[in-house]
Design a protein around this motif. Structure first.
Motif, PDB file in Angstrom:
ATOM      1  N   ALA A 314      -0.927  -8.857 120.198  1.00  0.00           N
ATOM      2  CA  ALA A 314      -1.692 -10.108 120.194  1.00  0.00           C
ATOM      3  C   ALA A 314      -3.039  -9.861 120.853  1.00  0.00           C
ATOM      4  CB  ALA A 314      -0.928 -11.214 120.914  1.00  0.00           C
ATOM      5  N   PRO A 315      -3.905  -9.117 120.185  1.00  0.00           N
ATOM      6  CA  PRO A 315      -5.182  -8.748 120.817  1.00  0.00           C
ATOM      7  C   PRO A 315      -6.089  -9.951 121.026  1.00  0.00           C
ATOM      8  CG  PRO A 315      -5.159  -8.121 118.497  1.00  0.00           C
ATOM      9  CD  PRO A 315      -3.764  -8.570 118.835  1.00  0.00           C
ATOM     10  N   SER A 316      -6.779  -9.957 122.148  1.00  0.00           N
ATOM     11  CA  SER A 316      -7.780 -10.989 122.436  1.00  0.00           C
ATOM     12  C   SER A 316      -8.636 -10.508 123.592  1.00  0.00           C
ATOM     13  CB  SER A 316      -7.116 -12.322 122.787  1.00  0.00           C
ATOM     14  OG  SER A 316      -6.712 -12.340 124.138  1.00  0.00           O
ATOM     15  N   PRO A 317      -9.843 -11.043 123.722  1.00  0.00           N
ATOM     16  CA  PRO A 317     -10.706 -10.640 124.858  1.00  0.00           C
ATOM     17  C   PRO A 317     -10.079 -10.957 126.202  1.00  0.00           C
ATOM     18  CG  PRO A 317     -11.989 -11.761 123.154  1.00  0.00           C
ATOM     19  CD  PRO A 317     -10.548 -11.926 122.775  1.00  0.00           C
ATOM     20  N   ILE A 318      -9.334 -12.043 126.284  1.00  0.00           N
ATOM     21  CA  ILE A 318      -8.734 -12.409 127.564  1.00  0.00           C
ATOM     22  C   ILE A 318      -7.669 -11.406 127.973  1.00  0.00           C
ATOM     23  CG2 ILE A 318      -7.408 -14.182 128.764  1.00  0.00           C
ATOM     24  CD1 ILE A 318     -10.349 -14.806 128.283  1.00  0.00           C
ATOM     25  N   VAL A 319      -6.889 -10.938 127.007  1.00  0.00           N
ATOM     26  CA  VAL A 319      -5.892  -9.915 127.316  1.00  0.00           C
ATOM     27  C   VAL A 319      -6.588  -8.654 127.821  1.00  0.00           C
ATOM     28  CG1 VAL A 319      -4.119  -8.415 126.345  1.00  0.00           C
ATOM     29  CG2 VAL A 319      -4.182 -10.823 125.711  1.00  0.00           C
ATOM     30  N   GLU A 320      -7.687  -8.283 127.184  1.00  0.00           N
ATOM     31  CA  GLU A 320      -8.423  -7.112 127.629  1.00  0.00           C
ATOM     32  C   GLU A 320      -8.987  -7.305 129.034  1.00  0.00           C
ATOM     33  OE1 GLU A 320      -8.732  -4.066 126.149  1.00  0.00           O
ATOM     34  OE2 GLU A 320      -7.124  -4.941 124.951  1.00  0.00           O
ATOM     35  N   LEU A 321      -9.483  -8.513 129.299  1.00  0.00           N
ATOM     36  CA  LEU A 321     -10.016  -8.785 130.633  1.00  0.00           C
ATOM     37  C   LEU A 321      -8.922  -8.666 131.688  1.00  0.00           C
ATOM     38  CD1 LEU A 321     -12.135  -9.757 132.638  1.00  0.00           C
ATOM     39  CD2 LEU A 321     -11.614 -12.116 131.935  1.00  0.00           C
ATOM     40  N   ASN A 322      -7.780  -9.245 131.409  1.00  0.00           N
ATOM     41  CA  ASN A 322      -6.686  -9.182 132.374  1.00  0.00           C
ATOM     42  C   ASN A 322      -6.171  -7.758 132.551  1.00  0.00           C
ATOM     43  OD1 ASN A 322      -6.013 -11.932 133.407  1.00  0.00           O
ATOM     44  ND2 ASN A 322      -5.950 -12.368 131.237  1.00  0.00           N
TER      45      ASN A 322
END
Length: 411
Positions: A314-322
């Protein structure tokens, strides 16, 4: 001796039921003590007692007959039909959950299903739904209107789908429960950080859904995520309702029963042997925080690995940030910056670049969307999925994560 004669006569009248004879005799005597002082003693006291006791016995027989008839009727209704079940295991007895399955009809797009269900079943306002979707309010209102017109034009029957069709709608139902819980755990409007009523209602519905679909690991993953997140509710706000950061929370106030339930649900999701989906992975991240004695004692290396897996499904910028925050907590800000450059992220998050690598400063996945650092820096639940990402939802209900539960595990 008169009492013995009365009981003997009544025993004969009741077909030998001595216990009933004694009971009705006592009732007749109690009535005599009430009525005789008021109306006067009858000319034949024994006859009066016998007549009164017989009427009580007849009333008792009638009650027994009615009870036996009801039992017989229930026994006839609860036959197993030859399948070994005394009830229909596929029946949805919860009206709210049933209505969610009805509203998540496949004739609608995944985005419209979730929006319509959140409005009509979840009771969220258009403004709250718009914040969850990260789109303007008019867009949500138009989407809901089109969904209603589509249902009317297609003459969709409002009935609970059969068991073999529920899997197709499960992704939408899970998305709705997820957004309702996240709205309750981190309110997007109002003065209070928590809205516990919708959050606990989402947990109740998730428990019901888990009992209905025991073979679906993502149902248990969502239940685990909600339980583990709700376990921190007692410590997330101060006496005046102000937000309390994760590192400042009194972990003794966390709900240990909720943590045990969450870990048990996560265990069931894992035991299915089909791998963890987005909800299960977020629950695993929440479990790392729930079982740690402190922020420093948290297994950040495992959290990094879990975010990597979450970023793949479930890729997303928020996942990357976290994930970047978790890398910073595990190896320091320099490692996070180096990791970001390796991944091609030439402009690292400003808070990491500034060197403020503590959780209170680094974990702000909702900040850009919520417009306020006070809430963005709180120890809120894990990253709210993006209901607009309907394409994955069509393939098993895997959400796109943008903000909410997974990210708040760190903060």
């Amino acid at each position: 001796m008169e009492s013995a004669r009365i009981v003997g006569a009544l025993t004969r009248c009741t077909g030998g039921d001595l216990e009933l004879a004694e009971d009705v005799a006592q009732e007749a005597l109690a009535e005599a003590l009430t009525s005789w002082p008021r109306d006067g003693e009858p000319g034949n006291p024994v006859g009066w007692l016998l007549a009164t006791a017989r009427r009580r016995a007849i009333d008792s027989f009638r009650r027994r007959a009615a009870r036996d008839e009801r039992y017989a009727r229930l026994a006839a209704e609860d036959t197993d039909g030859g399948d070994g079940h005394l009830w229909d295991p596929d029946r949805i007895d919860d009206d709210v959950l049933a209505l969610m399955f009805v509203a998540c009809h496949p004739v609608l797009s995944p985005e419209a299903r979730v929006a319509l269900t959140l409005r009509t079943v979840g009771g969220l306002s258009s403004e709250e739904i718009a914040r969850a979707f990260l789109v303007p309010v008019p867009t949500i209102q138009a989407r809901i209107t089109r969904a209603k017109k589509t249902i009317a034009a297609a003459r969709v029957p409002f009935e609970v789908p059969p068991a073999d069709e529920r899997r197709e709608r499960l992704g939408g139902v899970l998305s709705v429960l997820y957004v309702i819980f996240t709205e309750g755990s981190t309110a997007t409007a109002g003065d209070n950080l928590l809205r516990t009523e919708p959050a606990y209602e989402a947990i109740r519905l998730a428990r019901t859904l888990a009992a209905l679909l025991p073979g679906e690991p993502e149902v248990f993953g969502l239940l685990a995520l909600c339980e583990l997140t709700a376990a921190r509710f007692p410590a997330r706000t101060g006496p005046d309702g102000e937000a309390v950061l994760l590192e400042d929370q009194d972990r003794r106030r966390w709900d240990r029963s909720a943590i045990r339930r969450g870990l048990a649900a996560l265990g069931q999701a894992t035991a299915a042997g089909r791998g963890l989906g987005p909800y299960g992975l977020q629950a695993a991240i929440a479990a790392c925080h729930a079982t740690a004695g402190s922020v420093a004692g948290t297994d950040w290396e495992r959290i990094v690995l879990l975010y990597e897996a979450l970023g793949r499904v479930a890729p997303s910028p928020i996942v990357e940030l976290n994930r970047a925050v978790a890398v910073a907590m595990a190896g320091g800000p320099a490692e996070a910056l180096a990791d970001g450059r390796r991944a091609g992220r030439h402009r690292p998050p400003a808070r990491l670049a500034s060197g403020a690598e503590r959780p209170r400063r680094a974990v702000t996945p909702a900040g850009p969307h919520r417009g306020g650092p006070r809430r963005a820096r709180t120890g809120r639940p894990p990253v709210r999925q993006h209901p607009r990402a309907g394409r994955p939802a069509e393939q098993g209900g895997r959400p796109q994560l943008t903000r909410g539960v997974a990210g708040r595990s760190i903060g």
